[in-house]
Scaffold this motif. Sequence first.
Motif, PDB file in Angstrom:
ATOM      1  N   THR A 295       0.832  -1.207   0.000  1.00  0.00           N
ATOM      2  CA  THR A 295       0.000   0.000   0.000  1.00  0.00           C
ATOM      3  C   THR A 295       0.862   1.250   0.000  1.00  0.00           C
ATOM      4  OG1 THR A 295      -1.692  -1.206   1.247  1.00  0.00           O
ATOM      5  CG2 THR A 295      -1.881   1.188   1.179  1.00  0.00           C
ATOM      6  N   LEU A 296       1.959   1.225   0.752  1.00  0.00           N
ATOM      7  CA  LEU A 296       2.864   2.368   0.775  1.00  0.00           C
ATOM      8  C   LEU A 296       3.419   2.641  -0.627  1.00  0.00           C
ATOM      9  CD1 LEU A 296       4.933   1.737   4.038  1.00  0.00           C
ATOM     10  CD2 LEU A 296       3.091   3.383   3.702  1.00  0.00           C
ATOM     11  N   GLY A 297       3.782   1.590  -1.330  1.00  0.00           N
ATOM     12  CA  GLY A 297       4.293   1.772  -2.684  1.00  0.00           C
ATOM     13  C   GLY A 297       3.266   2.397  -3.613  1.00  0.00           C
ATOM     14  N   ALA A 298       1.996   1.973  -3.474  1.00  0.00           N
ATOM     15  CA  ALA A 298       0.941   2.532  -4.320  1.00  0.00           C
ATOM     16  C   ALA A 298       0.678   3.996  -3.986  1.00  0.00           C
ATOM     17  CB  ALA A 298      -0.337   1.711  -4.148  1.00  0.00           C
ATOM     18  N   ILE A 299       0.791   4.355  -2.709  1.00  0.00           N
ATOM     19  CA  ILE A 299       0.491   5.728  -2.283  1.00  0.00           C
ATOM     20  C   ILE A 299       1.531   6.706  -2.816  1.00  0.00           C
ATOM     21  CG2 ILE A 299       0.360   7.255  -0.275  1.00  0.00           C
ATOM     22  CD1 ILE A 299      -0.851   4.909   1.268  1.00  0.00           C
ATOM     23  N   ILE A 300       2.800   6.347  -2.758  1.00  0.00           N
ATOM     24  CA  ILE A 300       3.853   7.297  -3.093  1.00  0.00           C
ATOM     25  C   ILE A 300       4.120   7.383  -4.590  1.00  0.00           C
ATOM     26  CG2 ILE A 300       4.969   6.910  -0.872  1.00  0.00           C
ATOM     27  CD1 ILE A 300       7.076   5.254  -2.312  1.00  0.00           C
ATOM     28  N   ALA A 301       3.577   6.455  -5.389  1.00  0.00           N
ATOM     29  CA  ALA A 301       3.864   6.455  -6.825  1.00  0.00           C
ATOM     30  C   ALA A 301       3.306   7.698  -7.510  1.00  0.00           C
ATOM     31  CB  ALA A 301       3.299   5.196  -7.466  1.00  0.00           C
ATOM     32  N   GLY A 302       2.048   8.042  -7.211  1.00  0.00           N
ATOM     33  CA  GLY A 302       1.413   9.172  -7.881  1.00  0.00           C
ATOM     34  C   GLY A 302       2.065  10.511  -7.627  1.00  0.00           C
ATOM     35  N   PRO A 303       2.247  10.915  -6.366  1.00  0.00           N
ATOM     36  CA  PRO A 303       2.798  12.250  -6.094  1.00  0.00           C
ATOM     37  C   PRO A 303       4.187  12.485  -6.668  1.00  0.00           C
ATOM     38  CG  PRO A 303       1.877  11.281  -4.114  1.00  0.00           C
ATOM     39  CD  PRO A 303       1.872  10.219  -5.147  1.00  0.00           C
ATOM     40  N   MET A 304       4.954  11.420  -6.880  1.00  0.00           N
ATOM     41  CA  MET A 304       6.309  11.598  -7.387  1.00  0.00           C
ATOM     42  C   MET A 304       6.337  11.784  -8.900  1.00  0.00           C
ATOM     43  SD  MET A 304       8.909   9.208  -5.181  1.00  0.00           S
ATOM     44  CE  MET A 304       8.160   7.653  -5.626  1.00  0.00           C
ATOM     45  N   GLN A 305       5.302  11.316  -9.625  1.00  0.00           N
ATOM     46  CA  GLN A 305       5.383  11.289 -11.078  1.00  0.00           C
ATOM     47  C   GLN A 305       4.277  12.068 -11.785  1.00  0.00           C
ATOM     48  OE1 GLN A 305       6.016   7.252 -12.565  1.00  0.00           O
ATOM     49  NE2 GLN A 305       6.481   6.586 -10.497  1.00  0.00           N
ATOM     50  N   ILE A 306       3.168  12.315 -11.117  1.00  0.00           N
ATOM     51  CA  ILE A 306       2.030  12.957 -11.770  1.00  0.00           C
ATOM     52  C   ILE A 306       2.009  14.441 -11.405  1.00  0.00           C
ATOM     53  CG2 ILE A 306      -0.482  12.951 -12.020  1.00  0.00           C
ATOM     54  CD1 ILE A 306      -0.455  10.023 -11.209  1.00  0.00           C
ATOM     55  N   PRO A 307       2.117  15.326 -12.387  1.00  0.00           N
ATOM     56  CA  PRO A 307       2.150  16.764 -12.082  1.00  0.00           C
ATOM     57  C   PRO A 307       0.895  17.250 -11.374  1.00  0.00           C
ATOM     58  CG  PRO A 307       2.838  16.343 -14.347  1.00  0.00           C
ATOM     59  CD  PRO A 307       2.300  15.052 -13.815  1.00  0.00           C
ATOM     60  N   ALA A 308      -0.260  16.672 -11.680  1.00  0.00           N
ATOM     61  CA  ALA A 308      -1.513  17.145 -11.096  1.00  0.00           C
ATOM     62  C   ALA A 308      -1.728  16.652  -9.669  1.00  0.00           C
ATOM     63  CB  ALA A 308      -2.690  16.713 -11.970  1.00  0.00           C
ATOM     64  N   ALA A 309      -0.902  15.726  -9.209  1.00  0.00           N
ATOM     65  CA  ALA A 309      -1.062  15.157  -7.862  1.00  0.00           C
ATOM     66  C   ALA A 309      -0.245  15.948  -6.856  1.00  0.00           C
ATOM     67  CB  ALA A 309      -0.649  13.690  -7.858  1.00  0.00           C
ATOM     68  N   GLY A 310      -0.884  16.338  -5.746  1.00  0.00           N
ATOM     69  CA  GLY A 310      -0.185  17.071  -4.702  1.00  0.00           C
ATOM     70  C   GLY A 310       0.437  16.141  -3.677  1.00  0.00           C
ATOM     71  N   LEU A 311       1.353  16.683  -2.888  1.00  0.00           N
ATOM     72  CA  LEU A 311       2.032  15.885  -1.873  1.00  0.00           C
ATOM     73  C   LEU A 311       1.207  15.729  -0.595  1.00  0.00           C
ATOM     74  CD1 LEU A 311       5.688  17.268  -2.128  1.00  0.00           C
ATOM     75  CD2 LEU A 311       4.783  15.149  -3.087  1.00  0.00           C
ATOM     76  N   LEU A 312       0.477  16.758  -0.223  1.00  0.00           N
ATOM     77  CA  LEU A 312      -0.227  16.744   1.050  1.00  0.00           C
ATOM     78  C   LEU A 312      -1.248  15.613   1.162  1.00  0.00           C
ATOM     79  CD1 LEU A 312      -0.588  18.016   3.797  1.00  0.00           C
ATOM     80  CD2 LEU A 312      -2.223  19.623   2.789  1.00  0.00           C
ATOM     81  N   PRO A 313      -2.094  15.366   0.136  1.00  0.00           N
ATOM     82  CA  PRO A 313      -3.040  14.247   0.274  1.00  0.00           C
ATOM     83  C   PRO A 313      -2.355  12.910   0.515  1.00  0.00           C
ATOM     84  CG  PRO A 313      -3.692  15.671  -1.543  1.00  0.00           C
ATOM     85  CD  PRO A 313      -2.338  16.127  -1.105  1.00  0.00           C
ATOM     86  N   SER A 314      -1.227  12.697  -0.132  1.00  0.00           N
ATOM     87  CA  SER A 314      -0.517  11.434   0.062  1.00  0.00           C
ATOM     88  C   SER A 314       0.060  11.330   1.462  1.00  0.00           C
ATOM     89  CB  SER A 314       0.600  11.292  -0.977  1.00  0.00           C
ATOM     90  OG  SER A 314       0.056  11.212  -2.272  1.00  0.00           O
TER      91      SER A 314
END
Length: 235
Positions: free
Chosen positions: A63-82
């Motif tokens: 689950t940790l791996g799935a959570i951190i994948a988006g914020p590191m690579q997707i410009p539209a994804a913010g860090l705070l929600p993760s």
Amino acid sequence: MKKEDIIFSDWHRWLFGTAPPAFTGEVAVRALLIFVVMLVIVRLLGRRMKAVTSVSELAVILTLGAIIAGPMQIPAAGLLPSVVVLVALLGMHRISNRLAFKYRRVELVQQGDAALLVRDGCLDLPAMQRQALSQEQLFGQLRNESIAQLGELRRVYFESNGRLSIYKLAEARPGLSVLPSADAPPAATDGLAPGQQACATCGHVPVLTDHAGTRCLRCGDENWVPAVLKKTAPK
């Protein structure tokens, strides 16, 4: 992305995707921040996470791996929600561990229970089937523990973390070799037990008082191989 936007020679898309080149530097900063947060979260999850000792811990790691994948690579994804999700995951893990400590049933649901695979030199075939563990898989793990044949073993438990707990007999008895079938049994004192046979399916070594024809009294199979004797080295 539309079909017409996929152009094989579009090297910009190959290298940067649909994000502008400036996002490449931001990815490095995002990865650094997420890495620091992950270090803190994993440290707070406890020392057992380092070894991934149960199914629940493995689920948390995935689950940790799935959570951190988006914020590191997707410009539209913010860090705070993760980060919020990571903290929530930490809370759920702490609560589930507290419940497992207090209630045995919760612990069994989360982590499972130990399974007895070998009893007095014989395989427990139904237990192995329930654990989806083949004979060769078990024998491979026993070889890693320098076990030559089943007659050395009093009990073998398959723990909830996937490891084996092995308890040996004080004096080894004739038993089924755990070496690969293509390999010959060891020589000298670790060689064949004269005149004794072992069931190739469950490892049962019959005695003179056993009367079941050619069938094994434990599993009913008729596949016999020479038993192997390994003497316990003097202490």
